[in-house]
Design a protein around this motif. Structure first.
Motif, PDB file in Angstrom:
ATOM      1  N   UNK A  88      -2.962  -7.633  -2.134  1.00 56.05           N
ATOM      2  CA  UNK A  88      -3.525  -7.177  -1.141  1.00 56.05           C
ATOM      3  C   UNK A  88      -4.289  -7.818  -0.612  1.00 56.05           C
ATOM      4  N   UNK A  89      -4.640  -7.631   0.880  1.00 54.07           N
ATOM      5  CA  UNK A  89      -5.733  -7.932   1.791  1.00 54.07           C
ATOM      6  C   UNK A  89      -6.848  -8.406   0.904  1.00 54.07           C
ATOM      7  N   UNK A  90      -7.080  -8.342  -0.161  1.00 57.10           N
ATOM      8  CA  UNK A  90      -8.600  -8.229  -0.764  1.00 57.10           C
ATOM      9  C   UNK A  90      -7.871  -9.719  -0.899  1.00 57.10           C
ATOM     10  N   UNK A  91      -6.528 -10.238  -2.009  1.00 59.53           N
ATOM     11  CA  UNK A  91      -6.874 -11.851  -1.813  1.00 59.53           C
ATOM     12  C   UNK A  91      -6.437 -12.098  -3.447  1.00 59.53           C
ATOM     13  N   UNK A  92      -6.905 -10.719  -4.370  1.00 55.26           N
ATOM     14  CA  UNK A  92      -6.791 -11.423  -5.146  1.00 55.26           C
ATOM     15  C   UNK A  92      -6.501 -10.047  -6.323  1.00 55.26           C
ATOM     16  N   UNK A  93      -5.731  -9.545  -6.058  1.00 51.69           N
ATOM     17  CA  UNK A  93      -4.747  -8.521  -6.288  1.00 51.69           C
ATOM     18  C   UNK A  93      -2.897  -8.186  -6.160  1.00 51.69           C
ATOM     19  N   UNK A  94      -2.627  -8.130  -7.461  1.00 54.34           N
ATOM     20  CA  UNK A  94      -0.778  -8.286  -6.671  1.00 54.34           C
ATOM     21  C   UNK A  94      -0.291  -6.977  -7.270  1.00 54.34           C
ATOM     22  N   UNK A  97     -12.044   9.235   3.368  1.00 58.49           N
ATOM     23  CA  UNK A  97     -11.391  10.753   2.824  1.00 58.49           C
ATOM     24  C   UNK A  97     -10.969  10.579   4.927  1.00 58.49           C
ATOM     25  N   UNK A  98     -11.557   9.678   5.696  1.00 58.48           N
ATOM     26  CA  UNK A  98     -11.159   9.771   6.674  1.00 58.48           C
ATOM     27  C   UNK A  98      -9.769   8.957   7.286  1.00 58.48           C
ATOM     28  N   UNK A  99      -9.433   7.966   6.364  1.00 55.89           N
ATOM     29  CA  UNK A  99      -8.351   7.335   5.923  1.00 55.89           C
ATOM     30  C   UNK A  99      -7.889   8.110   5.695  1.00 55.89           C
ATOM     31  N   UNK A 100      -7.537   7.829   4.867  1.00 61.29           N
ATOM     32  CA  UNK A 100      -6.339   9.303   3.870  1.00 61.29           C
ATOM     33  C   UNK A 100      -6.021  10.665   4.421  1.00 61.29           C
ATOM     34  N   UNK A 156      -5.908  -2.541   3.772  1.00 53.17           N
ATOM     35  CA  UNK A 156      -5.303  -2.801   1.412  1.00 53.17           C
ATOM     36  C   UNK A 156      -6.012  -1.710   1.161  1.00 53.17           C
ATOM     37  N   UNK A 157      -6.295  -1.059   1.644  1.00 52.05           N
ATOM     38  CA  UNK A 157      -7.285   0.149   1.287  1.00 52.05           C
ATOM     39  C   UNK A 157      -5.670   1.478   0.677  1.00 52.05           C
ATOM     40  N   UNK A 158      -4.817   1.503   1.493  1.00 51.79           N
ATOM     41  CA  UNK A 158      -3.545   1.966   0.974  1.00 51.79           C
ATOM     42  C   UNK A 158      -2.141   1.596   1.113  1.00 51.79           C
ATOM     43  N   UNK A 159      -0.996   1.557   0.383  1.00 51.48           N
ATOM     44  CA  UNK A 159      -0.047   0.705   0.056  1.00 51.48           C
ATOM     45  C   UNK A 159       1.437   1.863   0.386  1.00 51.48           C
ATOM     46  N   UNK A 160       2.061   1.661   0.428  1.00 54.05           N
ATOM     47  CA  UNK A 160       3.419   1.801   0.633  1.00 54.05           C
ATOM     48  C   UNK A 160       4.605   1.712  -0.984  1.00 54.05           C
ATOM     49  N   UNK A 161       5.581   2.609  -1.118  1.00 55.92           N
ATOM     50  CA  UNK A 161       6.427   2.170  -2.007  1.00 55.92           C
ATOM     51  C   UNK A 161       7.866   2.563  -1.599  1.00 55.92           C
ATOM     52  N   UNK A 162       8.876   2.070  -2.175  1.00 51.33           N
ATOM     53  CA  UNK A 162       9.957   2.795  -1.912  1.00 51.33           C
ATOM     54  C   UNK A 162      11.079   2.482  -2.880  1.00 51.33           C
ATOM     55  N   UNK A 163      12.130   3.718  -2.868  1.00 50.87           N
ATOM     56  CA  UNK A 163      12.380   3.405  -4.994  1.00 50.87           C
ATOM     57  C   UNK A 163      13.788   4.061  -4.209  1.00 50.87           C
ATOM     58  N   UNK A 201      14.894   6.685  -5.700  1.00 54.06           N
ATOM     59  CA  UNK A 201      15.185   8.104  -6.089  1.00 54.06           C
ATOM     60  C   UNK A 201      15.044   8.488  -4.343  1.00 54.06           C
ATOM     61  N   UNK A 202      14.996   7.879  -3.300  1.00 54.40           N
ATOM     62  CA  UNK A 202      15.634   8.130  -1.871  1.00 54.40           C
ATOM     63  C   UNK A 202      13.836   8.487  -1.584  1.00 54.40           C
ATOM     64  N   UNK A 203      12.629   8.384  -2.169  1.00 53.66           N
ATOM     65  CA  UNK A 203      11.379   8.863  -1.483  1.00 53.66           C
ATOM     66  C   UNK A 203      11.222   7.487  -1.251  1.00 53.66           C
ATOM     67  N   UNK A 204       9.888   7.777  -0.124  1.00 49.75           N
ATOM     68  CA  UNK A 204       9.094   6.937   0.227  1.00 49.75           C
ATOM     69  C   UNK A 204       7.298   7.528  -0.017  1.00 49.75           C
ATOM     70  N   UNK A 205       6.654   6.664  -1.280  1.00 52.91           N
ATOM     71  CA  UNK A 205       5.390   6.921  -1.214  1.00 52.91           C
ATOM     72  C   UNK A 205       4.536   6.172  -0.854  1.00 52.91           C
ATOM     73  N   UNK A 206       3.351   7.026  -0.796  1.00 53.80           N
ATOM     74  CA  UNK A 206       1.772   6.605   0.121  1.00 53.80           C
ATOM     75  C   UNK A 206       0.884   6.409  -0.420  1.00 53.80           C
ATOM     76  N   UNK A 207       0.105   5.475  -1.524  1.00 54.83           N
ATOM     77  CA  UNK A 207      -0.372   5.459  -2.861  1.00 54.83           C
ATOM     78  C   UNK A 207      -2.467   4.603  -2.311  1.00 54.83           C
ATOM     79  N   UNK A 208      -3.118   5.402  -2.792  1.00 56.42           N
ATOM     80  CA  UNK A 208      -4.672   5.017  -2.586  1.00 56.42           C
ATOM     81  C   UNK A 208      -4.788   3.156  -3.123  1.00 56.42           C
TER      82      UNK A 208
END
Length: 515
Positions: free
Chosen positions: A357-363, A153-156, A453-460, A462-469
């Motif tokens: 991902x920093x957890x080492x097993x997710x891509x 809750x605090x991070x997001x 590793x709790x969130x990540x960013x993506x670029x598209x 479509x002119x947008x940057x998005x932040x995801x959990x």
């Protein structure tokens, strides 16, 4: 009788249901395209026409060429199978006979003694790091559910406050990639003009222009110890470009320290091994290559993609490297053995970005089919598919927290952070007086470490940057840029800034509102 409150639909339920249905339609279409790629249809034009006649389709359309006719047959067959709910693909008999005659073989190319020695060094470097990571993850599993919810809750809530600090003209041509230095105080930008530039953060004042490429720069990467313990006169930065070269840069000269030559076509993304001893480069010559950073010798020429290789990235342990190609396939390679550890097959368009991902097993992989796919190496499967952008997903970056709590975070109540390099002892007794954050009972070091590793960013495009959990893959924040296409994105290790590079020659800087 007791009074019951009247339920009133405020539109939120209908909106969420509509979004769910829209996502389902998109995912169903992606699944149909994936299955269409596996269809075996005749290549002979006469047989294609005959097959079209059999299913009641026109054998040719005005201006249609043979290749277009075959593509139309594939599309029609995939639609028929989707309507029938048939998971199996119709296969042409001749094609099936030909495939039965083909035998799969593994091909091995003799390697050099230098490659063998590098594999040994990588194993010696990566195994202790993996052991330390796994031990820490086991400790993290002892966190109570309430503590995890408080941290999330605090991070997001902080991530949702990211806003635009400003925009800066970065070059005379599109900014192809942006990457923050390990000290979070410098930003490197690569441009299609062939120039790499260094900028001060957050003032965005230009520091240095590195001109050594003769064509568009496709990727830049920092040495893991650059701006920290690495000498400014030593290797601090690398870049790859359309001149088929990888340049090595110091922070004191505008001329490269060395040039890696060997690729036969454009070099796209580049990456530095966590040890700082090796360099990986992806190229349009359908290969990625591994280089010795000190001797500039080519150690490995790795084939395996049927089309151009666009992206390459090392796992943080240092044992694995992942490559993504324009053939819509990603591959994870074990650097210690040279074998393929996992094939990332699911996208229907080119893969432009790949991130561990920093957890080492997710891509995470971002592709031209507008989606981000999350892969789990433990189950060797596609864990989740995110309909992320309205156009190409050009870059994906996980948040990697720095070692130790940044000063501006102020998580601990007057207590200094513990030594981040201290090994984890699974048998050690718990600290009777743990440092706690101001808002929860979790100690400050644990909270900061859990952020990584709790969130990540993506670029598209479509002119947008998005932040995801990065645990339930939900959208946290959408940021607009002043460019039609966002070509790259990156996050600082202290979580203080986010940068994006755009097609209109600008780069933008974003930060939480309290910064």
């Amino acid at each position: 009788m007791p009074d019951f409150e009247t339920l009133i639909d405020d539109g939120n339920y209908l909106g969420s249901e509509r979004a769910r249905l829209e996502n389902k339609v998109i995912l169903d279409e992606l699944e149909r395209k994936k299955k269409a790629r596996s269809l075996a249809v005749p290549t002979d034009d006469n047989r294609v026409k005959l097959r079209l006649r059999e299913i009641g389709e026109p054998i040719t359309l005005f201006g249609e060429r043979a290749a277009d006719r075959r593509d139309r047959l594939i599309y029609v067959l995939s639609q028929i199978n989707a309507a029938r709910g048939d998971d199996g693909m119709q296969i042409d008999e001749d094609s099936e006979d030909e495939s039965e005659n083909e035998e799969e073989e593994e091909f091995y190319t003799p390697g050099s003694m230098e490659l063998l020695e590098s594999r040994r060094k990588i194993a010696q470097y990566s195994i202790p790091r993996a052991q330390k990571r796994v031990a820490q993850q086991r400790l993290d599993t002892t966190l109570k559910l309430g503590e995890i919810i408080d941290i999330r809750r605090k991070v997001f809530s902080e991530v949702k406050t990211f806003a635009n600090l400003g925009s800066q003209i970065g070059d005379e041509r599109p900014i192809s990639q942006v990457r923050f230095a390990p000290n979070n105080e410098l930003l490197a930008t690569g441009s299609w003009s062939g120039t790499v530039k260094l900028w001060e953060v957050p003032s965005c004042k230009p520091i240095k222009a590195l001109r050594g490429h003769g064509d568009r720069v496709g990727g830049v990467a920092w040495h893991p110890r650059a701006t920290l313990t690495q000498s400014p006169s030593a290797l601090n930065l690398i870049s790859g470009a359309g001149d088929a070269q990888v340049n090595l840069w110091s922070l004191e000269s505008d001329q490269p320290l060395g040039v890696l030559k060997g690729h036969e076509s454009r070099v796209c993304r580049v990456a530095m091994h966590p040890s700082g001893d090796y360099i990986a480069s992806a190229s349009f010559d359908t290969t990625w290559r591994l280089w010795d950073a000190e001797t500039t010798q080519e150690l490995l020429l790795q084939e395996g993609h049927s089309k151009e290789v666009y992206s390459v990235e090392f796992q943080n342990d240092g044992s694995l490297v992942a490559s993504g190609g324009l053939d819509a396939v990603g591959r994870v390679w074990d650097l210690r053995t040279g074998r393929t550890a996992m094939v990332l097959d699911g996208h229907v368009q080119a893969i432009y970005s790949i991130a561990f991902s920093p957890n080492g097993y997710q891509i995470a992989t971002g592709a031209g089919d507008d989606t981000i796919r999350i892969w789990d190496m433990r189950t060797l499967s596609n864990l989740y598919t995110i309909p992320a952008h309205m156009s190409n997903v050009s870059d994906v970056r996980f948040f990697y927290g720095t070692d130790g709590i940044p000063a501006h975070m102020n998580l601990a109540n007057g207590n200094a952070p513990t030594n981040p390099d201290k090994d984890v002892d699974m048998d050690a007794p718990a600290d009777p007086t743990p440092k706690t954050t101001a808002n929860s009972g979790v100690d400050a070091d644990t909270e900061w470490r859990y952020r990584s590793g709790l969130f990540f960013a993506s670029a598209g495009y479509d002119g947008l940057v998005k932040l995801w959990s990065a645990d339930d893959w939900q959208l946290l924040r959408t940021l607009s840029t002043d460019g039609g296409k966002v070509m790259s994105v990156d996050l600082t290790g202290d979580g203080k800034y986010l940068a994006s590079g755009t097609y209109n020659r600008n780069f933008q800087l974003f930060a939480p509102e309290e910064v």
